[in-house]
Design a protein around this motif. Structure first.
Motif, PDB file in Angstrom:
ATOM      1  N   ALA A  97       0.637  -1.212  -0.205  1.00 38.94           N
ATOM      2  CA  ALA A  97      -0.178   0.001   0.586  1.00 38.94           C
ATOM      3  C   ALA A  97       0.894   1.120   0.313  1.00 38.94           C
ATOM      4  CB  ALA A  97      -0.839   0.164   1.230  1.00 38.94           C
ATOM      5  N   VAL A  98       2.161   1.438   0.307  1.00 45.11           N
ATOM      6  CA  VAL A  98       3.647   2.099   0.536  1.00 45.11           C
ATOM      7  C   VAL A  98       4.276   2.161  -0.550  1.00 45.11           C
ATOM      8  CG1 VAL A  98       4.531   4.300   1.912  1.00 45.11           C
ATOM      9  CG2 VAL A  98       2.268   2.540   2.898  1.00 45.11           C
ATOM     10  N   PRO A  99       4.168   2.342  -1.387  1.00 47.54           N
ATOM     11  CA  PRO A  99       5.144   1.877  -2.768  1.00 47.54           C
ATOM     12  C   PRO A  99       6.538   3.124  -2.207  1.00 47.54           C
ATOM     13  CG  PRO A  99       3.448   2.863  -4.333  1.00 47.54           C
ATOM     14  CD  PRO A  99       3.409   2.564  -2.193  1.00 47.54           C
ATOM     15  N   ARG A 100       7.567   2.948  -2.632  1.00 49.48           N
ATOM     16  CA  ARG A 100       9.016   3.693  -2.650  1.00 49.48           C
ATOM     17  C   ARG A 100       8.654   4.352  -4.589  1.00 49.48           C
ATOM     18  NH1 ARG A 100       8.174  -0.111   1.408  1.00 49.48           N
ATOM     19  NH2 ARG A 100       9.659   0.632   2.910  1.00 49.48           N
ATOM     20  N   ASN A 101       8.275   5.673  -4.608  1.00 53.81           N
ATOM     21  CA  ASN A 101       8.313   6.470  -5.437  1.00 53.81           C
ATOM     22  C   ASN A 101      10.267   7.017  -5.735  1.00 53.81           C
ATOM     23  OD1 ASN A 101       6.342   5.838  -5.918  1.00 53.81           O
ATOM     24  ND2 ASN A 101       5.974   7.583  -4.752  1.00 53.81           N
ATOM     25  N   LEU A 102      10.470   6.819  -6.890  1.00 49.16           N
ATOM     26  CA  LEU A 102      12.109   7.466  -6.983  1.00 49.16           C
ATOM     27  C   LEU A 102      11.956   7.326  -8.398  1.00 49.16           C
ATOM     28  CD1 LEU A 102      14.801   4.876  -6.750  1.00 49.16           C
ATOM     29  CD2 LEU A 102      12.595   3.856  -6.716  1.00 49.16           C
ATOM     30  N   ALA A 276      12.114  -0.498 -19.148  1.00 50.08           N
ATOM     31  CA  ALA A 276      11.201   0.690 -18.765  1.00 50.08           C
ATOM     32  C   ALA A 276      11.369   1.809 -19.854  1.00 50.08           C
ATOM     33  CB  ALA A 276      11.427   1.522 -17.514  1.00 50.08           C
ATOM     34  N   GLY A 277      12.435   2.593 -20.704  1.00 50.59           N
ATOM     35  CA  GLY A 277      11.878   3.326 -21.460  1.00 50.59           C
ATOM     36  C   GLY A 277      11.768   3.257 -22.943  1.00 50.59           C
ATOM     37  N   ALA A 278      10.995   1.318 -23.655  1.00 52.52           N
ATOM     38  CA  ALA A 278      10.876   1.503 -24.525  1.00 52.52           C
ATOM     39  C   ALA A 278      10.091   2.466 -26.090  1.00 52.52           C
ATOM     40  CB  ALA A 278      10.135  -0.246 -24.855  1.00 52.52           C
ATOM     41  N   SER A 279       9.490   2.919 -25.246  1.00 55.13           N
ATOM     42  CA  SER A 279       8.608   3.839 -25.935  1.00 55.13           C
ATOM     43  C   SER A 279       9.286   5.315 -26.066  1.00 55.13           C
ATOM     44  CB  SER A 279       7.308   4.259 -25.923  1.00 55.13           C
ATOM     45  OG  SER A 279       6.986   4.923 -23.919  1.00 55.13           O
ATOM     46  N   LEU A 294      16.444  -0.650 -17.256  1.00 56.86           N
ATOM     47  CA  LEU A 294      15.991  -2.150 -16.970  1.00 56.86           C
ATOM     48  C   LEU A 294      15.955  -2.741 -15.125  1.00 56.86           C
ATOM     49  CD1 LEU A 294      18.770  -3.994 -19.372  1.00 56.86           C
ATOM     50  CD2 LEU A 294      16.382  -2.695 -20.366  1.00 56.86           C
ATOM     51  N   PRO A 295      14.480  -2.496 -15.057  1.00 55.18           N
ATOM     52  CA  PRO A 295      14.256  -2.598 -13.540  1.00 55.18           C
ATOM     53  C   PRO A 295      13.543  -4.488 -13.906  1.00 55.18           C
ATOM     54  CG  PRO A 295      12.296  -1.292 -14.589  1.00 55.18           C
ATOM     55  CD  PRO A 295      13.325  -1.872 -15.296  1.00 55.18           C
ATOM     56  N   ASN A 296      13.543  -4.678 -12.450  1.00 57.71           N
ATOM     57  CA  ASN A 296      12.983  -6.480 -12.585  1.00 57.71           C
ATOM     58  C   ASN A 296      11.675  -5.992 -12.336  1.00 57.71           C
ATOM     59  OD1 ASN A 296      13.155  -5.647  -9.957  1.00 57.71           O
ATOM     60  ND2 ASN A 296      13.546  -7.979  -9.153  1.00 57.71           N
ATOM     61  N   SER A 297      10.454  -6.925 -11.734  1.00 54.06           N
ATOM     62  CA  SER A 297       9.309  -6.527 -11.047  1.00 54.06           C
ATOM     63  C   SER A 297       9.353  -6.421  -9.863  1.00 54.06           C
ATOM     64  CB  SER A 297       8.835  -8.933 -11.339  1.00 54.06           C
ATOM     65  OG  SER A 297       9.425  -8.968 -10.005  1.00 54.06           O
ATOM     66  N   TRP A 298       9.962  -5.645  -9.353  1.00 53.33           N
ATOM     67  CA  TRP A 298       9.525  -5.541  -8.227  1.00 53.33           C
ATOM     68  C   TRP A 298       9.411  -3.922  -7.763  1.00 53.33           C
ATOM     69  CZ3 TRP A 298      10.743  -6.305  -3.136  1.00 53.33           C
ATOM     70  CH2 TRP A 298      11.154  -8.019  -2.566  1.00 53.33           C
ATOM     71  N   LEU A 299       9.334  -2.977  -9.151  1.00 53.69           N
ATOM     72  CA  LEU A 299       9.876  -1.859  -9.719  1.00 53.69           C
ATOM     73  C   LEU A 299       8.679  -1.727 -11.114  1.00 53.69           C
ATOM     74  CD1 LEU A 299      12.630  -1.634  -8.447  1.00 53.69           C
ATOM     75  CD2 LEU A 299      12.908   0.053  -8.897  1.00 53.69           C
ATOM     76  N   SER A 300       7.879  -0.831 -10.592  1.00 58.85           N
ATOM     77  CA  SER A 300       6.581  -0.453 -12.306  1.00 58.85           C
ATOM     78  C   SER A 300       7.263   1.104 -12.540  1.00 58.85           C
ATOM     79  CB  SER A 300       5.574  -0.454 -12.043  1.00 58.85           C
ATOM     80  OG  SER A 300       4.815   0.433 -10.242  1.00 58.85           O
ATOM     81  N   SER A 318      15.646   9.374 -18.124  1.00 57.54           N
ATOM     82  CA  SER A 318      15.979   9.555 -17.174  1.00 57.54           C
ATOM     83  C   SER A 318      13.999   8.714 -16.470  1.00 57.54           C
ATOM     84  CB  SER A 318      15.138  11.299 -15.417  1.00 57.54           C
ATOM     85  OG  SER A 318      14.505  11.927 -16.779  1.00 57.54           O
ATOM     86  N   ILE A 319      13.443   8.118 -16.180  1.00 57.77           N
ATOM     87  CA  ILE A 319      12.224   7.496 -15.768  1.00 57.77           C
ATOM     88  C   ILE A 319      12.182   7.590 -14.209  1.00 57.77           C
ATOM     89  CG2 ILE A 319      11.031   5.284 -16.579  1.00 57.77           C
ATOM     90  CD1 ILE A 319      13.324   4.359 -18.792  1.00 57.77           C
ATOM     91  N   ASP A 320      10.461   7.531 -14.291  1.00 56.62           N
ATOM     92  CA  ASP A 320      10.027   7.434 -12.550  1.00 56.62           C
ATOM     93  C   ASP A 320       9.599   6.019 -12.820  1.00 56.62           C
ATOM     94  OD1 ASP A 320      10.388  10.538 -12.026  1.00 56.62           O
ATOM     95  OD2 ASP A 320       8.293  10.807 -13.219  1.00 56.62           O
ATOM     96  N   PHE A 321       9.740   5.424 -10.745  1.00 54.63           N
ATOM     97  CA  PHE A 321       9.387   4.412 -10.834  1.00 54.63           C
ATOM     98  C   PHE A 321       8.249   4.315  -9.426  1.00 54.63           C
ATOM     99  CE2 PHE A 321      13.026   3.471 -13.140  1.00 54.63           C
ATOM    100  CZ  PHE A 321      12.606   2.551 -13.767  1.00 54.63           C
ATOM    101  N   ALA A 322       7.519   3.603  -9.857  1.00 55.69           N
ATOM    102  CA  ALA A 322       7.422   2.705  -7.985  1.00 55.69           C
ATOM    103  C   ALA A 322       7.976   1.972  -6.998  1.00 55.69           C
ATOM    104  CB  ALA A 322       6.022   2.602  -8.139  1.00 55.69           C
ATOM    105  N   MET A 323       8.817   1.655  -6.296  1.00 54.12           N
ATOM    106  CA  MET A 323       9.187   0.434  -5.979  1.00 54.12           C
ATOM    107  C   MET A 323       8.242  -0.403  -5.284  1.00 54.12           C
ATOM    108  SD  MET A 323      12.728  -0.782  -4.463  1.00 54.12           S
ATOM    109  CE  MET A 323      12.201   0.011  -2.877  1.00 54.12           C
ATOM    110  N   ARG A 324       8.426  -1.540  -5.200  1.00 50.48           N
ATOM    111  CA  ARG A 324       6.517  -2.451  -4.412  1.00 50.48           C
ATOM    112  C   ARG A 324       7.528  -2.665  -2.965  1.00 50.48           C
ATOM    113  NH1 ARG A 324       4.562  -6.817  -8.147  1.00 50.48           N
ATOM    114  NH2 ARG A 324       4.675  -5.649  -9.795  1.00 50.48           N
TER     115      ARG A 324
END
Length: 329
Positions: A97-102, A276-279, A294-300, A318-324
């Motif tokens: 419920a509280v992802p880490r954003n970076l 993560a940056g394919a587009s 290139l992140p693994n499944s823990w980062l969206s 640069s890309i924004d990620f939410a880390m579960r």
């Protein structure tokens, strides 16, 4: 005749006076003997009555004696509070419920051939992106061609970040050439590993940093593969992925792979990671896409940007990620 009788009576009275005196003395002694104990008892009772507060006038002597012998009431003893065996546990935070954003950036800074004055410009590009973690390639440390300065440390100081440097080519005993990782979050531990190489080729490496993002570990890998030989790149990405796959939890590989979309090099990385940056499009002045996160499944992945800067032949990606916080979120 009358006078004679009176005189006779007077003589007899004088004779009887000593007898009356003895009788009165004996009677007085007897009276004192009987009355003295009673007077003493009366006075003692009166004194006891006056020293006893609020005595009940109807109470019997036996009741009074019994009451005076009763013990005084005792104060009630309070029980001690129960002991606490363990300190109360802190409430758990739901990691899902509280992802880490970076925000993460990768940036190849032109072979380190920038003047010390241009390092502030590189820091400005990073600051404008809002990046929390930065992967730099082609970085100098204490080399004559770049002013004999510690480039990663200077850039990090502009941003208030921590930095680690991985030297792959040691030019002098004072410094070298390689990659760096900068982080706004604490860097708990780091290490640099040299990759497979051939004679006459530039030594490459993979730099790792264990970064604590709000109390959770994120393992970041930064690499720069060979640009002249596809077979050497394949050997190098194999060694890189062996390092990446050795770690559990949240992790991310970034850097300059010198390989395009659809290449076997990128395919080897995407066997366990995602693009993560394919587009986002081209990341180099000459066109094409060679810079990846290139992140693994823990980062969206969220929003991303490719920023040309004029400070390098590569663009800042640069890309924004939410880390579960758990694998099953």
């Amino acid at each position: 005749m009358t006078h004679h009788r009176s005189r006779k009576f007077s003589v007899r009275l004088k004779e009887l006076l000593p007898i009356f005196a003895v009788v009165l003395t004996v009677g007085a002694i007897a009276a004192l003997t009987v009355l003295a104990p009673r007077l003493s008892d009366s006075r003692q009772a009166s004194a006891e009555a006056s020293s006893t507060p609020s005595a009940d006038p109807e109470a019997s002597p036996s009741a009074s004696a019994s009451a005076s012998s009763e013990p005084l009431p005792k104060f009630k003893t309070l029980d001690a509070p129960p002991t606490i065996d363990k300190a109360p546990k802190k409430p758990k935070i739901d990691p899902c419920a509280v992802p880490r954003n970076l925000t993460v950036m990768t940036f190849n800074i032109k072979g380190g051939r920038v003047s010390p004055g241009e390092l502030g410009g590189i820091a400005s590009v990073i600051r404008a992106s809002g990046a929390d973690v930065v992967l730099l390639q082609e970085v100098d440390q204490n080399r004559r061609r770049s002013g004999n300065v510690d480039q990663p440390a200077i850039i990090a100081s502009h941003l208030g970040m921590q930095s680690v440097f991985g030297a792959n080519a040691y030019i002098t005993d004072r410094g070298g050439y390689g990659t760096a990782i900068l982080s706004r979050f604490p860097i708990a531990e780091s290490g640099n590993t040299h990759l497979p190489n051939r004679d006459g080729k530039e030594q490459r490496g993979v730099l790792r940093a264990n970064i604590m993002v709000e109390g959770q570990r994120l393992v970041v890998f930064n690499t720069h593969l060979d640009h002249t030989s596809d077979s050497l790149r394949q050997a190098q990405i194999g060694a890189v992925m062996a390092k990446v796959n050795a770690y559990d939890g949240a992790k991310l590989l970034g850097g300059d792979l010198n390989a395009g979309d659809g290449s076997s090099v990128l395919g080897a990385a995407l066997a366990t990671l995602s693009d993560a940056g394919a587009s986002l499009g081209a990341s180099h002045d000459g066109g094409g896409r060679v810079d990846y996160l290139l992140p693994n499944s823990w980062l969206s992945a969220g929003d991303g940007n490719v920023t040309p800067t004029g400070l390098s032949d590569h663009h800042a990606v640069s890309i924004d990620f939410a880390m579960r916080g758990a694998a099953d979120c």
